[in-house]
Every structure is written in C-alpha cells, then in structure tokens.
Design a protein around this motif. Structure first.
Motif, PDB file in Angstrom:
ATOM      1  N   LYS A  31       0.720  -1.266   0.029  1.00 16.75           N
ATOM      2  CA  LYS A  31       0.022   0.109  -0.180  1.00 16.75           C
ATOM      3  C   LYS A  31       0.771   1.209   0.119  1.00 16.75           C
ATOM      4  CE  LYS A  31      -1.030  -0.611   4.781  1.00 16.75           C
ATOM      5  NZ  LYS A  31      -1.892  -0.300   5.947  1.00 16.75           N
ATOM      6  N   ILE A  32       0.139   2.286  -0.164  1.00 21.33           N
ATOM      7  CA  ILE A  32       0.703   3.689  -0.349  1.00 21.33           C
ATOM      8  C   ILE A  32       0.287   4.427   0.833  1.00 21.33           C
ATOM      9  CG2 ILE A  32       1.241   5.714  -1.401  1.00 21.33           C
ATOM     10  CD1 ILE A  32       1.011   4.301  -4.258  1.00 21.33           C
ATOM     11  N   LEU A  33       1.072   4.862   1.801  1.00 17.19           N
ATOM     12  CA  LEU A  33       0.570   5.544   3.041  1.00 17.19           C
ATOM     13  C   LEU A  33      -0.001   6.881   2.361  1.00 17.19           C
ATOM     14  CD1 LEU A  33       2.589   3.510   3.949  1.00 17.19           C
ATOM     15  CD2 LEU A  33       3.257   5.109   5.751  1.00 17.19           C
ATOM     16  N   PRO A  34      -0.830   7.665   3.558  1.00 22.48           N
ATOM     17  CA  PRO A  34      -1.460   9.019   2.994  1.00 22.48           C
ATOM     18  C   PRO A  34      -0.543   9.881   2.806  1.00 22.48           C
ATOM     19  CG  PRO A  34      -2.631   7.685   4.920  1.00 22.48           C
ATOM     20  CD  PRO A  34      -1.534   6.835   4.678  1.00 22.48           C
ATOM     21  N   ALA A  35      -0.807  11.117   2.132  1.00 25.87           N
ATOM     22  CA  ALA A  35       0.335  12.072   2.066  1.00 25.87           C
ATOM     23  C   ALA A  35       0.885  12.712   3.083  1.00 25.87           C
ATOM     24  CB  ALA A  35      -0.522  13.189   1.169  1.00 25.87           C
ATOM     25  N   GLY A  36       2.289  12.725   3.379  1.00 21.02           N
ATOM     26  CA  GLY A  36       2.869  13.169   4.407  1.00 21.02           C
ATOM     27  C   GLY A  36       3.247  12.260   5.408  1.00 21.02           C
ATOM     28  N   MET A  37       2.661  10.976   5.426  1.00 15.14           N
ATOM     29  CA  MET A  37       2.838   9.904   6.370  1.00 15.14           C
ATOM     30  C   MET A  37       4.241   9.015   5.797  1.00 15.14           C
ATOM     31  SD  MET A  37       0.187   7.282   8.059  1.00 15.14           S
ATOM     32  CE  MET A  37       0.656   6.774   9.786  1.00 15.14           C
ATOM     33  N   VAL A  38       5.173   8.629   6.402  1.00 13.40           N
ATOM     34  CA  VAL A  38       6.253   7.863   6.101  1.00 13.40           C
ATOM     35  C   VAL A  38       6.792   7.119   7.333  1.00 13.40           C
ATOM     36  CG1 VAL A  38       7.120   9.695   4.390  1.00 13.40           C
ATOM     37  CG2 VAL A  38       7.951   9.618   6.461  1.00 13.40           C
ATOM     38  N   PHE A  39       7.499   6.122   6.857  1.00 16.86           N
ATOM     39  CA  PHE A  39       7.980   5.374   8.107  1.00 16.86           C
ATOM     40  C   PHE A  39       9.208   6.172   8.954  1.00 16.86           C
ATOM     41  CE2 PHE A  39       5.839   1.929   5.790  1.00 16.86           C
ATOM     42  CZ  PHE A  39       5.611   0.985   6.752  1.00 16.86           C
ATOM     43  N   PRO A  40       8.949   6.146  10.308  1.00 17.13           N
ATOM     44  CA  PRO A  40      10.156   6.844  11.026  1.00 17.13           C
ATOM     45  C   PRO A  40      11.557   6.228  10.973  1.00 17.13           C
ATOM     46  CG  PRO A  40       8.451   6.100  12.472  1.00 17.13           C
ATOM     47  CD  PRO A  40       7.936   5.769  11.187  1.00 17.13           C
ATOM     48  N   PHE A  41      11.454   5.042  10.774  1.00 23.47           N
ATOM     49  CA  PHE A  41      12.770   4.300  10.842  1.00 23.47           C
ATOM     50  C   PHE A  41      12.354   2.950   9.945  1.00 23.47           C
ATOM     51  CE2 PHE A  41      12.953   6.286  15.071  1.00 23.47           C
ATOM     52  CZ  PHE A  41      14.131   6.640  15.086  1.00 23.47           C
ATOM     53  N   ASP A  42      13.580   2.554   9.441  1.00 23.71           N
ATOM     54  CA  ASP A  42      13.369   1.056   8.727  1.00 23.71           C
ATOM     55  C   ASP A  42      12.531   0.311   9.410  1.00 23.71           C
ATOM     56  OD1 ASP A  42      15.118   2.161   6.801  1.00 23.71           O
ATOM     57  OD2 ASP A  42      16.773   0.597   7.283  1.00 23.71           O
ATOM     58  N   PHE A  43      11.472  -0.574   8.709  1.00 25.59           N
ATOM     59  CA  PHE A  43      10.712  -1.440   9.469  1.00 25.59           C
ATOM     60  C   PHE A  43      10.782  -2.829   8.639  1.00 25.59           C
ATOM     61  CE2 PHE A  43       6.427  -3.246   9.425  1.00 25.59           C
ATOM     62  CZ  PHE A  43       6.077  -3.209  10.854  1.00 25.59           C
ATOM     63  N   GLY A  44      10.803  -3.673   9.484  1.00 26.65           N
ATOM     64  CA  GLY A  44      10.641  -5.045   8.886  1.00 26.65           C
ATOM     65  C   GLY A  44      10.347  -6.206   9.656  1.00 26.65           C
ATOM     66  N   PHE A  45      10.919  -7.272   9.656  1.00 25.77           N
ATOM     67  CA  PHE A  45      10.648  -8.435  10.445  1.00 25.77           C
ATOM     68  C   PHE A  45      11.749  -9.309  10.971  1.00 25.77           C
ATOM     69  CE2 PHE A  45      10.389  -9.965   5.807  1.00 25.77           C
ATOM     70  CZ  PHE A  45      11.201 -10.938   6.211  1.00 25.77           C
ATOM     71  N   ILE A  46      11.489 -10.341  11.831  1.00 27.09           N
ATOM     72  CA  ILE A  46      12.715 -11.242  12.264  1.00 27.09           C
ATOM     73  C   ILE A  46      12.346 -12.557  11.592  1.00 27.09           C
ATOM     74  CG2 ILE A  46      13.697 -12.182  14.253  1.00 27.09           C
ATOM     75  CD1 ILE A  46      12.523  -9.983  15.871  1.00 27.09           C
ATOM     76  N   GLN A  47      13.263 -12.994  10.758  1.00 26.10           N
ATOM     77  CA  GLN A  47      13.008 -14.117  10.300  1.00 26.10           C
ATOM     78  C   GLN A  47      12.792 -15.353  11.272  1.00 26.10           C
ATOM     79  OE1 GLN A  47      15.782 -14.545   6.965  1.00 26.10           O
ATOM     80  NE2 GLN A  47      15.795 -16.811   6.752  1.00 26.10           N
ATOM     81  N   ASP A  48      12.048 -16.395  10.611  1.00 23.74           N
ATOM     82  CA  ASP A  48      11.698 -17.677  11.353  1.00 23.74           C
ATOM     83  C   ASP A  48      11.354 -17.557  12.753  1.00 23.74           C
ATOM     84  OD1 ASP A  48      12.936 -19.076   9.538  1.00 23.74           O
ATOM     85  OD2 ASP A  48      14.868 -19.063  10.284  1.00 23.74           O
ATOM     86  N   THR A  49      10.238 -16.563  12.915  1.00 19.96           N
ATOM     87  CA  THR A  49       9.554 -15.989  14.116  1.00 19.96           C
ATOM     88  C   THR A  49       7.873 -16.036  13.559  1.00 19.96           C
ATOM     89  OG1 THR A  49       9.572 -13.483  13.750  1.00 19.96           O
ATOM     90  CG2 THR A  49      11.341 -14.807  15.111  1.00 19.96           C
ATOM     91  N   LYS A  50       7.137 -16.023  14.588  1.00 21.45           N
ATOM     92  CA  LYS A  50       5.914 -16.150  14.105  1.00 21.45           C
ATOM     93  C   LYS A  50       5.115 -15.315  15.540  1.00 21.45           C
ATOM     94  CE  LYS A  50       1.966 -18.733  12.311  1.00 21.45           C
ATOM     95  NZ  LYS A  50       1.460 -20.109  12.132  1.00 21.45           N
ATOM     96  N   GLY A  51       4.460 -14.087  15.117  1.00 16.40           N
ATOM     97  CA  GLY A  51       3.729 -13.335  16.057  1.00 16.40           C
ATOM     98  C   GLY A  51       2.335 -13.796  16.059  1.00 16.40           C
ATOM     99  N   GLY A  52       1.687 -13.080  17.007  1.00 14.34           N
ATOM    100  CA  GLY A  52      -0.019 -13.192  17.426  1.00 14.34           C
ATOM    101  C   GLY A  52      -0.750 -13.088  16.141  1.00 14.34           C
ATOM    102  N   ASP A  53      -0.265 -12.456  14.990  1.00 16.62           N
ATOM    103  CA  ASP A  53      -1.192 -11.953  13.774  1.00 16.62           C
ATOM    104  C   ASP A  53      -0.634 -12.939  12.793  1.00 16.62           C
ATOM    105  OD1 ASP A  53       1.528 -11.121  13.242  1.00 16.62           O
ATOM    106  OD2 ASP A  53       0.950  -9.204  12.265  1.00 16.62           O
ATOM    107  N   GLY A  54       0.005 -14.168  13.041  1.00 19.21           N
ATOM    108  CA  GLY A  54       0.575 -15.253  12.132  1.00 19.21           C
ATOM    109  C   GLY A  54       1.623 -14.524  11.254  1.00 19.21           C
ATOM    110  N   ASP A  55       2.065 -13.491  11.221  1.00 14.88           N
ATOM    111  CA  ASP A  55       3.083 -13.073  10.530  1.00 14.88           C
ATOM    112  C   ASP A  55       4.562 -13.169  11.492  1.00 14.88           C
ATOM    113  OD1 ASP A  55       1.537 -12.329   8.151  1.00 14.88           O
ATOM    114  OD2 ASP A  55       1.289 -10.364   9.040  1.00 14.88           O
ATOM    115  N   PRO A  56       5.707 -12.901  10.700  1.00 19.16           N
ATOM    116  CA  PRO A  56       6.961 -12.868  11.515  1.00 19.16           C
ATOM    117  C   PRO A  56       6.925 -11.415  12.274  1.00 19.16           C
ATOM    118  CG  PRO A  56       7.443 -13.441   9.115  1.00 19.16           C
ATOM    119  CD  PRO A  56       5.965 -12.999   9.148  1.00 19.16           C
ATOM    120  N   LEU A  57       7.912 -11.534  13.553  1.00 18.47           N
ATOM    121  CA  LEU A  57       7.546 -10.503  14.417  1.00 18.47           C
ATOM    122  C   LEU A  57       8.070  -9.308  13.634  1.00 18.47           C
ATOM    123  CD1 LEU A  57       9.228 -12.090  17.491  1.00 18.47           C
ATOM    124  CD2 LEU A  57       6.696 -11.685  17.060  1.00 18.47           C
ATOM    125  N   ASP A  58       7.430  -8.223  13.875  1.00 20.27           N
ATOM    126  CA  ASP A  58       7.671  -6.830  13.243  1.00 20.27           C
ATOM    127  C   ASP A  58       8.870  -6.319  13.949  1.00 20.27           C
ATOM    128  OD1 ASP A  58       5.690  -6.751  11.851  1.00 20.27           O
ATOM    129  OD2 ASP A  58       4.471  -5.973  13.075  1.00 20.27           O
TER     130      ASP A  58
END
Length: 160
Positions: A31-58
């Motif tokens: 997705k594209i974030l709304p105008a003016g909204m950007v990630f404040p730092f690099d955002f990603g995941f930790i490989q070989d993990t699984k969080g409560g949402d079923g995705d790797p840990l953020d």
C-alpha cells in the motif's frame, strides 16, 4: 545477548509499505501511505519467528541508516512496544513492535536498552503505529514498553 538478523521491508522515510511474499520470493508493494506519512525508521521483520497475527515478528531498526527492501542487518535487541491490534472484523491479537539497533550504527552505538532512548522517539513510534493502523480501519493499542531482556525472551519464545 546475541544479535538477531532483521530483514527490512519498508525503509525509513518511505511512504510505501512493502511485504515479503514467501511464495513469490520477493517484496511486494502492499500500500501507499497517506500524503505526508512516512516510516520513521526502517521497518521489517525477524526471520523464522511468528507473532500473534500469524506473520513474522515486526521490527523497527532505530538508527541514522536508511536501507532498502530486502536489506538484512545484524542488530541488537533494545526493547519492545507491546501492543494489541484489533482488525476491521473485530478480531484482536498481540502485534508487538520489537526495537533494535543495527550493529553498524554510529549514532546509536551506545544504546543497549529502550530506557536510553529519548522519550520522544517512543512517543512518535507509538503515534505512528496508531495512525498507520487507523488509516487501515484497525486499532493499535499500546500495552506497555519493555526493555531488552523482556524483548529478547519474547523473540526466543516466538522462534520457529
């Protein structure tokens, strides 16, 4: 504590949300974030993990660095923002954000725990994720922030 490897999906300053797609073995523009909204730092995941949402840990890589989707970095865990996320369908789950510092960072080389960060960084991260989720029709509720040891133990408990 040993380093973890963070895989970056969306770089610092980006208004684009990328997700790694294991079936395609590539990063896909989600997705594209709304105008003016950007990630404040690099955002990603930790490989070989699984969080409560079923995705790797953020993971949020706190540093002066801006990388690119797919960049892997060795990082030290400095803390976690524990949170509950409520989806559009009303389902609620844990969706924590783990804070790390890349081992190559010069500006943050002395930071080993969330308590050493200026309060404004934590406040801005919490606001970013609340707003980010609100834009998607979701609710992001911060439970608490915790230090490096708690964060590292949570990661180890969610490693597959």
């Amino acid at each position: 504590m040993e380093s973890i490897t963070a895989i970056i999906e969306s770089p610092k300053g980006s208004g684009h949300k990328f997700d790694y797609e294991p079936a395609l073995k590539c990063f896909k523009l989600k997705k594209i974030l709304p105008a003016g909204m950007v990630f404040p730092f690099d955002f990603g995941f930790i490989q070989d993990t699984k969080g409560g949402d079923g995705d790797p840990l953020d993971v949020i890589a706190i540093s002066e660095i801006t990388t690119f989707p797919g960049c892997c970095m060795d990082c030290r865990v400095i803390g976690v923002i524990k949170a509950r996320q409520t989806e559009r369908n009303g389902e609620t789950m844990r969706n924590d954000r783990f804070l790390v510092v890349p081992e190559v960072s010069h500006l943050y080389k002395e930071i080993t725990s969330i308590e050493q960060l200026p309060d404004i960084i934590i406040e801005e991260l919490q606001s970013f994720f609340k707003n980010y989720n609100e834009q998607a029709g979701k609710k992001f509720e911060v439970i608490e922030s915790a230090g490096a040891k708690d964060a590292y133990n949570l990661i180890k408990n969610h490693t597959s």
